[in-house]
Design an enzyme around this catalytic site. Structure first.
Site, PDB file in Angstrom:
ATOM      1  N   LYS A 298      -6.593 -73.317  29.646  1.00  0.00           N
ATOM      2  CA  LYS A 298      -5.945 -74.794  29.984  1.00  0.00           C
ATOM      3  C   LYS A 298      -6.958 -75.844  29.877  1.00  0.00           C
ATOM      4  CE  LYS A 298      -3.867 -77.726  33.496  1.00  0.00           C
ATOM      5  NZ  LYS A 298      -3.698 -77.907  35.205  1.00  0.00           N
TER       6      LYS A 298
ATOM      7  N   ASP B 224      -4.926 -85.730  33.227  1.00  0.00           N
ATOM      8  CA  ASP B 224      -3.514 -85.625  33.779  1.00  0.00           C
ATOM      9  C   ASP B 224      -3.230 -86.682  34.454  1.00  0.00           C
ATOM     10  OD1 ASP B 224      -1.194 -84.437  34.405  1.00  0.00           O
ATOM     11  OD2 ASP B 224      -2.270 -82.985  36.091  1.00  0.00           O
TER      12      ASP B 224
ATOM     13  N   LYS C  60       1.221 -89.288  39.055  1.00  0.00           N
ATOM     14  CA  LYS C  60       0.304 -88.978  40.116  1.00  0.00           C
ATOM     15  C   LYS C  60      -0.038 -90.461  40.909  1.00  0.00           C
ATOM     16  CE  LYS C  60      -2.353 -85.023  38.469  1.00  0.00           C
ATOM     17  NZ  LYS C  60      -1.955 -83.829  39.571  1.00  0.00           N
TER      18      LYS C  60
ATOM     19  N   ASP D 236      -9.487 -81.390  34.786  1.00  0.00           N
ATOM     20  CA  ASP D 236      -8.290 -80.435  34.551  1.00  0.00           C
ATOM     21  C   ASP D 236      -8.330 -79.736  33.219  1.00  0.00           C
ATOM     22  OD1 ASP D 236      -6.133 -79.431  35.692  1.00  0.00           O
ATOM     23  OD2 ASP D 236      -4.665 -80.827  35.269  1.00  0.00           O
TER      24      ASP D 236
ATOM     25  N   ASP E 120       4.121 -83.038  36.256  1.00  0.00           N
ATOM     26  CA  ASP E 120       2.925 -82.756  36.734  1.00  0.00           C
ATOM     27  C   ASP E 120       2.603 -81.376  36.732  1.00  0.00           C
ATOM     28  OD1 ASP E 120       0.293 -83.437  37.431  1.00  0.00           O
ATOM     29  OD2 ASP E 120       0.914 -84.030  39.489  1.00  0.00           O
TER      30      ASP E 120
ATOM     31  N   ARG F  40       1.092 -74.967  32.954  1.00  0.00           N
ATOM     32  CA  ARG F  40       1.644 -73.708  32.809  1.00  0.00           C
ATOM     33  C   ARG F  40       2.320 -73.964  31.565  1.00  0.00           C
ATOM     34  NH1 ARG F  40       4.754 -74.397  38.530  1.00  0.00           N
ATOM     35  NH2 ARG F  40       2.589 -75.097  38.660  1.00  0.00           N
TER      36      ARG F  40
HETATM   37 ZN   LIG Z   1      -0.627 -81.834  36.320  1.00  0.00          ZN
END
Ligand SMILES: [Zn+2]
Length: 510
Positions: free
Chosen positions: A256, A261, A268, A279, A339, A343
C-alpha cells in the site's frame, strides 16, 4: 544507482586489533549487559573501574576517556538486565541505537561496534538486532546531505548480507519518509525506477490513466480526485526478482503506497491529517526488500511485487460513501468510508498477483503490507500485526513470521481471522458483493484490523483459493501502522523500515 552514495551506512568486518587503534576507528561502542568481555581483559578492567565510581554506567550510555582504544573514546551502551522473562532482543537494538547516538554526539565519524554475546536464545540474533538499531540511528533522510559512514563491526560474519539489508532499509525509509510532494506517486515511482535500473530486479511503471482505470478500478476510485494534478496522479510499480536455477520459494507481495491520505470525502479532521504522508510505509517496505534482493541476488527464490501508489485527495471528483465500484476481480464493492482507501488499493493489486499464481514455480505465498488501520495501533501499540488466511494458518506461516520477527527486534502479534470479520464486510443489498468498511474510523470498531483482511480476501478473489480448492493460496496480511515510524509518531518519527529484516530472513530461511 551507486550504492556507496545511496546508503549512508556501510558495515565492515573488524578484527580484534581494531579495538586498540588499528583501522583508524575513532570510537569504540560496546553494547552489553555486564560488560564481562572475556576476550578483552584490558577493556573489562577499565569498565569495572568506571562502574566503581559511577553506577549509572550500567543504566545509560556513557562516554569514557580511553587512551589506547580506538579514537581514545569508549562508549558503553548498556542493554540493562536481560534476565526478565518479558524482555526481548530489542534491548540490544535500543542500546546500540543509543550508544551510536552518543558516539556521534562526541564527534565520532568512523565508530567501531562490539556487541557482547548472550547464551539466552532470545538474544541469539543480538548482533543483527544491534546493527538494526545502529543503522536506524545512523540513517539520514535523502533530502539532507548524507555523510557516508563506514562502521566497523567485530565478529560480523556476513558483511554482504548486512549491507544489502541496510541498503534495502535505506530505500524503504526514503520512500516512507518523503513529504507529500517529494514522494507523490509519480516521484515515488521514479525513485524506484532509478534505484532498480540496471539491477537484478526488473522494474515496470504503469502510468497510463486508461490502463490504470481499466485494470485497477478500485485503486482508480481512490485516485479519482488526484487526476488533474499531474504530479499527484497514481502509479503502479511492478518489481520482479527471479534467481537463476531451481526455485524453491515463490512470493507475491502487495504494498500500500498512499502517498498522502486526506481521508477523501470522509475528510480527516481535528488535526488527524498531519503525518499522513507516512501512509506509504507498506509499499516502501516492499521496495526495500526488493532492493536487498537486488544486492544479494540469492538463489532459489522468485518474488513479484506490486506497489499501488495513490494520493487520497479531496475535491469535486472524489469518491463518496455509497458508491459501488466493480474491482479487478469482478467483485462489486460498496464504499463504506473513503478513509478506508488502503484496502481498495490493495484489493486490485492482490487480484493481479492472484492471476500470476498459477505460473509461479511453486505454490506462492501472498502478502499485503500496509499502514492500514488505526485499530492495530490501538490494539498493539508499537507492534505490527500479521493476520493469516486459512491456508497460511494451516501451514503455520504467521507463527513462523512472528518467531523470526521476535529474533530480529521487529516483533509481530499474530491475529486471527474469524467468521465475524466476513460478516462485517458482507453485502447489505443485492447491488454489491462486499462492503469496504462501515462508516466509522477503524480505531473505534471492534476487530478493526482483522476484518479488513476479510474484505481483501473477497475483493481480490482470494476466496476462490481456500483450503480444498484447486489452488490453495497462503496469504498473510501485515498491518504496520504502529511500527512503520519510530515512537508511533507519524508526524516526526523517523521511518523504521519494519519489517524488511524479518521478510528477508523469512525468505532466505535466515
Ligand atoms: Zn485512510
Amino acid at each position: 544507482m551507486m550504492t556507496e552514495v545511496f546508503s549512508p551506512v556501510m558495515w565492515q568486518r573488524a578484527e580484534r586489533d581494531s579495538v586498540f587503534g588499528e583501522g583508524g576507528f575513532d570510537a569504540l561502542v560496546v553494547v552489553g549487559h555486564q560488560f564481562e568481555l572475556p576476550d578483552f581483559p584490558e577493556l573489562k578492567q577499565l569498565v569495572s573501574h568506571a562502574i566503581g565510581i559511577d553506577s549509572g554506567i550500567a543504566r545509560q550510555p556513557t562516554l569514557l576517556l580511553a587512551p589506547g582504544l580506538a579514537g581514545g573514546r569508549l562508549v558503553l551502551a548498556p542493554t540493562g538486565a536481560l534476565d526478565d522473562d518479558y524482555l526481548d532482543v530489542r534491548q540490544f537494538a535500543e542500546a546500540a541505537q543509543a550508544g551510536m547516538a552518543r558516539a556521534l554526539a562526541a564527534g565520532a565519524k568512523h565508530p567501531l561496534l562490539l556487541v557482547e554475546r548472550s547464551d539466552d536464545s532470545r538474544y541469539s540474533e543480538a548482533l543483527s538486532a544491534a546493527l538494526l538499531g545502529a543503522g536506524q540511528q545512523l540513517y539520514q533522510p535523502f533530502d539532507v546531505k548524507r555523510q557516508p559512514m563506514t562502521i566497523g563491526v567485530l565478529g560480523l560474519e556476513n558483511v554482504a548480507r548486512a549491507n544489502a539489508l541496510e541498503i534495502g532499509r535505506t530505500l524503504a525509509r526514503d520512500l516512507c519518509g518523503g513529504d507529500p510532494e517529494q514522494m507523490a506517486p509519480p516521484a515515488f515511482a521514479d525513485y524506484c525506477a532509478e534505484h532498480f535500473a540496471g539491477s537484478a530486479v526488473s522494474v515496470e511503471v504503469i502510468s497510463d490513466r486508461a490502463i490504470i482505470e481499466r485494470d485497477y478500478p478500485l485503486l482508480s476510485g481512490v485516485a479519482r480526485a488526484s487526476y488533474g494534478v499531474a504530479r499527484h496522479e497514481p502509479r503502479v510499480v511492478r518489481l520482479v526478482y527471479r534467481s537463476s536455477g531451481a526455485i524453491h520459494k515463490s512470493w507475491l507481495l502487495a504494498g500500500k503506497g498512499v502517498t498522502f491520505d486526506t481521508g477523501g470525502a470522509d475528510l480527516k479532521i481535528g488535526g488527524a491529517m498531519a503525518g499522513m504522508s507516512r501512509d506509504k510505509g507498506g509499499a516502501a517496505a516492499v521496495a526495500g526488500l526488493m532492493a536487498a534482493l537486488a544486492q544479494l541476488q540469492p538463489k532459489g527464490v522468485e518474488v513479484i511485487a506490486e506497489l499501488g501508489l495513490v494520493r487520497n485527495s479531496i475535491g469535486r471528483e472524489a469518491i463518496v460513501p455509497d458508491e459501488i465500484i466493480t474491482g479487478h476481480s469482478g467483485k462489486r464493492v460498496r464504499i463504506g468510508n473513503t478513509d478506508a482507501e488502503g484496502r481498495l488499493v490493495l484489493a486490485d493489486v492482490l487480484s493481479h498477483l492472484r492471476e500470476l499464481a498459477p505460473a509461479m514455480a511453486n505454490q506462492p505465498t501472498l502478502m499485503s503490507l500496509a499502514t492500514l488501520t488505526g485499530h492495530v495501533v490501538r490494539s498493539y501499540g508499537p507492534y505490527s500485526a500479521v493476520v493469516e488466511n486459512s491456508v497460511a494458518r494451516a501451514r503455520g506461516d504467521g507463527g513462523q513470521l512472528q518467531a523470526i520477527s521476535e529474533q530480529l527486534a521487529e516483533p509481530f502479534e499474530l491475529s486471527r481471522l474469524r467468521r465475524e470479520d466476513f460478516a462485517q464486510v458482507a453485502a447489505r443489498t443485492p447491488s454489491e458483493d462486499l462492503l469496504s468498511s462501515n462508516n466509522g474510523a477503524s480505531v473505534n470498531i471492534s476487530r478493526g484490523h482483522q476484518f479488513p483482511m476479510a474484505f481483501l480476501i473477497g475483493a481480490a478473489g482470494l476466496d476462490q483459493h481456500q483450503l480444498g480448492s484447486d489452488l490453495p493460496l497462503p496469504y498473510l496480511h501485515l498491518d504496520i501502522a504502529g511500527s512503520a515510524v519510530e515512537k508511533r509518531d507519524p508526524l516526526y518519527g523517523m521511518p523504521t523500515a519494519v519489517p524488511v529484516a524479518t521478510l528477508l530472513a523469512l525468505l532466505l530461511d535466515y
